[in-house]
Design a protein around this motif. Structure first.
Motif, PDB file in Angstrom:
ATOM      1  N   ARG A 167       2.570  -2.886  -6.347  1.00 58.66           N
ATOM      2  CA  ARG A 167       2.906  -2.661  -7.769  1.00 58.66           C
ATOM      3  C   ARG A 167       3.369  -1.221  -7.985  1.00 58.66           C
ATOM      4  O   ARG A 167       4.283  -0.971  -8.749  1.00 58.66           O
ATOM      5  CB  ARG A 167       1.701  -2.956  -8.659  1.00 58.66           C
ATOM      6  N   LYS A 168       2.719  -0.298  -7.295  1.00 60.35           N
ATOM      7  CA  LYS A 168       3.095   1.106  -7.451  1.00 60.35           C
ATOM      8  C   LYS A 168       4.482   1.365  -6.890  1.00 60.35           C
ATOM      9  O   LYS A 168       5.274   2.119  -7.462  1.00 60.35           O
ATOM     10  CB  LYS A 168       2.082   1.989  -6.737  1.00 60.35           C
ATOM     11  N   LEU A 169       4.843   0.699  -5.778  1.00 59.47           N
ATOM     12  CA  LEU A 169       6.166   0.873  -5.198  1.00 59.47           C
ATOM     13  C   LEU A 169       7.239   0.203  -6.045  1.00 59.47           C
ATOM     14  O   LEU A 169       8.357   0.726  -6.152  1.00 59.47           O
ATOM     15  CB  LEU A 169       6.197   0.288  -3.778  1.00 59.47           C
ATOM     16  N   ASN A 170       6.934  -0.925  -6.640  1.00 57.53           N
ATOM     17  CA  ASN A 170       7.919  -1.665  -7.424  1.00 57.53           C
ATOM     18  C   ASN A 170       8.011  -1.204  -8.877  1.00 57.53           C
ATOM     19  O   ASN A 170       8.861  -1.673  -9.617  1.00 57.53           O
ATOM     20  CB  ASN A 170       7.599  -3.166  -7.406  1.00 57.53           C
ATOM     21  N   ALA A 171       7.122  -0.326  -9.279  1.00 61.98           N
ATOM     22  CA  ALA A 171       7.143   0.155 -10.660  1.00 61.98           C
ATOM     23  C   ALA A 171       8.405   1.002 -10.884  1.00 61.98           C
ATOM     24  O   ALA A 171       8.786   1.806 -10.026  1.00 61.98           O
ATOM     25  CB  ALA A 171       5.897   0.989 -10.952  1.00 61.98           C
ATOM     26  N   LYS A 179      -2.013  -3.476  -5.215  1.00 61.90           N
ATOM     27  CA  LYS A 179      -1.909  -2.254  -6.026  1.00 61.90           C
ATOM     28  C   LYS A 179      -0.821  -1.337  -5.485  1.00 61.90           C
ATOM     29  O   LYS A 179      -0.024  -0.779  -6.244  1.00 61.90           O
ATOM     30  CB  LYS A 179      -3.259  -1.548  -6.036  1.00 61.90           C
ATOM     31  N   LYS A 180      -0.752  -1.201  -4.162  1.00 61.21           N
ATOM     32  CA  LYS A 180       0.294  -0.370  -3.558  1.00 61.21           C
ATOM     33  C   LYS A 180       1.667  -0.961  -3.802  1.00 61.21           C
ATOM     34  O   LYS A 180       2.626  -0.241  -4.065  1.00 61.21           O
ATOM     35  CB  LYS A 180       0.059  -0.233  -2.059  1.00 61.21           C
ATOM     36  N   GLU A 190      -6.006  -4.003  -2.713  1.00 61.51           N
ATOM     37  CA  GLU A 190      -5.435  -2.689  -2.442  1.00 61.51           C
ATOM     38  C   GLU A 190      -3.955  -2.796  -2.074  1.00 61.51           C
ATOM     39  O   GLU A 190      -3.129  -1.980  -2.523  1.00 61.51           O
ATOM     40  CB  GLU A 190      -6.210  -2.032  -1.299  1.00 61.51           C
ATOM     41  N   ALA A 203      10.700   3.929 -12.031  1.00 65.14           N
ATOM     42  CA  ALA A 203      10.455   5.372 -12.184  1.00 65.14           C
ATOM     43  C   ALA A 203      10.829   5.775 -13.596  1.00 65.14           C
ATOM     44  O   ALA A 203      11.863   5.404 -14.117  1.00 65.14           O
ATOM     45  CB  ALA A 203      11.266   6.157 -11.174  1.00 65.14           C
TER      46      ALA A 203
END
Length: 191
Positions: free
Chosen positions: A184-188, A181-182, A178, A190
């Protein structure tokens, strides 16, 4: 009418909880102090890594004891050890009529093996069908129940720590996944 009953039930439950949690009531008797310290503690109701793993271990130990008081025993042991009460109660349902035969057979085999080192074990085979009379049932129960009880205690003592460690590890793996996953979502980027 149904809404009225639901409202009344909800009000009565909240009044009872408020009554039980009142400091004057809790200080009066030792039983209420024990109840408040163990059952009204938020940690035993909210799953954390320790309480969830401990609840699984207590539930597995109690599940392997083929006694008619599994759920109350799981509740009291969970409160004493301050682990998750709902999980321990839910695990008591693993020993249902479908799994009971396998659990009883396994406990009988382990109990007979263990008791062979210390005392004599029953020489009659474990019954394959229910006895015809209550006297025969009592004789079978009197002879084989201690073997099943000892087997259940040994099996529970072996399975409970394994369950605790496995649940702790699964919780840790889930927390890491988890967190990744968080991250990866922050480093993705925009888009």
């Amino acid at each position: 009418m149904l809404d009225y009953v639901r409202g009344w039930f909800r009000r009565s439950v909240f009044k009872t909880i408020r009554f039980l949690k009142h400091p004057r009531k809790l200080r009066k008797s030792p039983a209420m102090r024990w109840f408040a310290r163990h059952f009204l503690d938020k940690r035993v109701w909210k799953p954390t890594q320790h309480t969830f793993s401990g609840g699984m271990a207590v539930g597995m130990f109690i599940t392997l004891q083929l006694l008619p008081i599994q759920m109350p025993a799981a509740t009291v042991l969970s409160a004493i050890f301050r682990v998750n009460i709902p999980i321990a109660i839910a695990l008591c349902w693993l020993s249902n009529p479908f799994t009971l035969v396998f659990i009883a057979w396994l406990e009988y085999v382990i109990g007979k093996w263990f008791l062979a080192f210390y005392t004599t074990v029953p020489t009659t085979p474990f019954p394959t069908h229910l006895p015809d009379s209550m006297v025969d049932a009592w004789i079978v129960l009197k002879e084989h129940a201690p073997v099943v009880l000892v087997g259940g205690i040994i099996l529970g003592a072996l399975v409970a720590p394994v369950t605790y460690v496995a649940t702790w590890g699964c919780w840790a793996i889930g927390a890491r996944l988890e967190a990744a996953k968080k991250l990866r979502k922050l480093n993705a980027p925009a888009t």
